[in-house]
Design an enzyme around this catalytic site. Structure first.
Site, short mmCIF file in Angstrom:
data_model
loop_
_atom_site.label_atom_id
_atom_site.label_comp_id
_atom_site.label_asym_id
_atom_site.label_seq_id
_atom_site.Cartn_x
_atom_site.Cartn_y
_atom_site.Cartn_z
N ASP A 152 15.21 -20.58 68.63
CA ASP A 152 15.00 -19.72 69.79
C ASP A 152 14.03 -20.44 70.73
O ASP A 152 14.46 -21.24 71.56
CB ASP A 152 14.45 -18.37 69.29
CG ASP A 152 14.32 -17.33 70.37
OD1 ASP A 152 14.86 -17.54 71.46
OD2 ASP A 152 13.68 -16.28 70.14
N ARG A 197 19.21 -8.26 56.90
CA ARG A 197 19.61 -9.62 56.49
C ARG A 197 20.88 -9.61 55.65
O ARG A 197 21.61 -10.59 55.59
CB ARG A 197 18.50 -10.28 55.66
CG ARG A 197 17.22 -10.52 56.41
CD ARG A 197 16.32 -11.42 55.58
NE ARG A 197 14.93 -11.39 56.00
CZ ARG A 197 14.40 -12.10 56.99
NH1 ARG A 197 15.18 -12.88 57.70
NH2 ARG A 197 13.12 -12.02 57.28
N PHE A 209 19.05 -10.44 71.01
CA PHE A 209 18.39 -10.32 69.71
C PHE A 209 19.44 -9.97 68.67
O PHE A 209 20.14 -8.96 68.78
CB PHE A 209 17.28 -9.25 69.76
CG PHE A 209 16.65 -9.05 68.42
CD1 PHE A 209 15.80 -10.03 67.90
CD2 PHE A 209 16.93 -7.93 67.67
CE1 PHE A 209 15.24 -9.87 66.64
CE2 PHE A 209 16.36 -7.76 66.41
CZ PHE A 209 15.52 -8.73 65.90
N GLU A 212 18.16 -24.20 59.09
CA GLU A 212 17.52 -23.06 59.75
C GLU A 212 18.59 -22.08 60.25
O GLU A 212 19.71 -22.50 60.57
CB GLU A 212 16.65 -23.60 60.91
CG GLU A 212 16.02 -22.57 61.81
CD GLU A 212 15.01 -21.66 61.13
OE1 GLU A 212 15.35 -21.07 60.09
OE2 GLU A 212 13.90 -21.50 61.68
N ASP A 213 18.24 -20.82 60.33
CA ASP A 213 19.22 -19.84 60.80
C ASP A 213 19.41 -19.92 62.32
O ASP A 213 20.53 -19.91 62.81
CB ASP A 213 18.83 -18.40 60.39
CG ASP A 213 17.43 -17.99 60.83
OD1 ASP A 213 16.67 -18.83 61.34
OD2 ASP A 213 17.09 -16.80 60.67
P1 IMP Z 1 11.62 -19.97 67.24
O1 IMP Z 1 10.36 -20.48 66.61
O2 IMP Z 1 11.31 -19.15 68.45
O3 IMP Z 1 12.64 -21.03 67.51
O4 IMP Z 1 12.25 -18.92 66.29
C1 IMP Z 1 12.78 -19.22 65.08
C2 IMP Z 1 12.71 -18.02 64.17
O5 IMP Z 1 12.66 -16.79 64.88
C3 IMP Z 1 13.96 -17.95 63.34
O6 IMP Z 1 13.80 -18.64 62.15
C4 IMP Z 1 14.13 -16.47 63.12
O7 IMP Z 1 13.41 -16.09 61.98
C5 IMP Z 1 13.48 -15.82 64.31
N1 IMP Z 1 14.50 -15.38 65.30
C6 IMP Z 1 14.81 -15.98 66.46
N2 IMP Z 1 15.77 -15.30 67.13
C7 IMP Z 1 16.08 -14.25 66.34
C8 IMP Z 1 17.03 -13.17 66.46
O8 IMP Z 1 17.81 -13.05 67.43
N3 IMP Z 1 17.05 -12.28 65.44
C9 IMP Z 1 16.23 -12.37 64.36
N4 IMP Z 1 15.34 -13.37 64.19
C10 IMP Z 1 15.27 -14.30 65.18
#
Ligand code: IMP
Length: 187
Positions: free
Chosen positions: A100, A164, A151, A96-97
């Protein structure tokens, strides 16, 4: 104003080498062929750079979910594309990238476990963004931990699908976001 660069290309390379070293130590001498599941679309640059440094036999696949809109998570996760590899009783590594809130990976881990019964699931993430975590989810291998809820854009991270392809990670300015909004409206 120049953008706030969070990770330069050199720093990204160092992170990838560190993550690859950890994975190599975990899998290199094992008689297993792990399936790396990249989470589209954000993990694509990281996954592509990472696999070139892995020294064990592996298979790649991809899964796609969405949860983000603009600069924040909606908290609602939609599965857009599923894997095609048979992973029953196999070692799986989700790539995963960024983590959050943790909701996406929490959902994915459960989805994969319940539907496909792999032997083991490990989670690898490029950035672990801690402040907005909503579930107790821990990655097994973390590239870099961030303690501020910034962000990010670049190297897979997007703003409404833009950015991207940028080779480094940065915090876009308000002006940059406005420019992208304008461009998006015109396209
Ligand atoms: P989570 O479900 O809140 O943990 O978010 C995971 C997904 O949110 C990641 O796979 C990203 O696609 C997106 N995401 C979270 N933080 C960022 C950010 O700072 N920039 C861009 N995409 C983000």
């Amino acid at each position: 104003m120049a953008p706030e660069i969070v990770l330069s290309r050199e720093e990204i390379d160092e992170i990838i080498t560190k993550v690859a070293d950890e994975l190599n130590a975990m899998y290199e001498n094992k008689n297993t062929i792990p399936v790396l599941i990249g989470v589209l679309k954000g993990a694509l640059p990281f996954m592509m750079d990472l696999i070139k440094k892995l020294k064990f036999d592996l298979v790649i696949d991809f899964i796609q979910v969405t949860s983000y809109s603009g600069t924040s998570s909606t908290g609602v996760i939609h599965l857009k594309k599923d894997i095609t590899t048979d992973i029953k009783n196999r070692d799986v590594i989700i790539v995963e990238d960024i983590i959050d809130t943790g909701l996406t990976l929490n959902y994915l881990k459960q989805y994969i476990q319940l539907n496909y019964s792999p032997r083991d699931i490990k989670i690898v993430c490029f950035v672990d963004k801690k402040p907005l975590r909503k579930v107790d989810l821990k990655a097994d291998v973390v590239g870099i931990t961030m303690n501020q809820a910034k962000f990010l854009v670049g190297y897979g991270f997007d703003y409404n699908e833009i950015g991207r392809n940028i080779g480094y990670v940065f915090v876009p300015s308000k002006k940059q976001l406005e420019e992208w909004d304008k461009k998006l409206k015109e396209n």
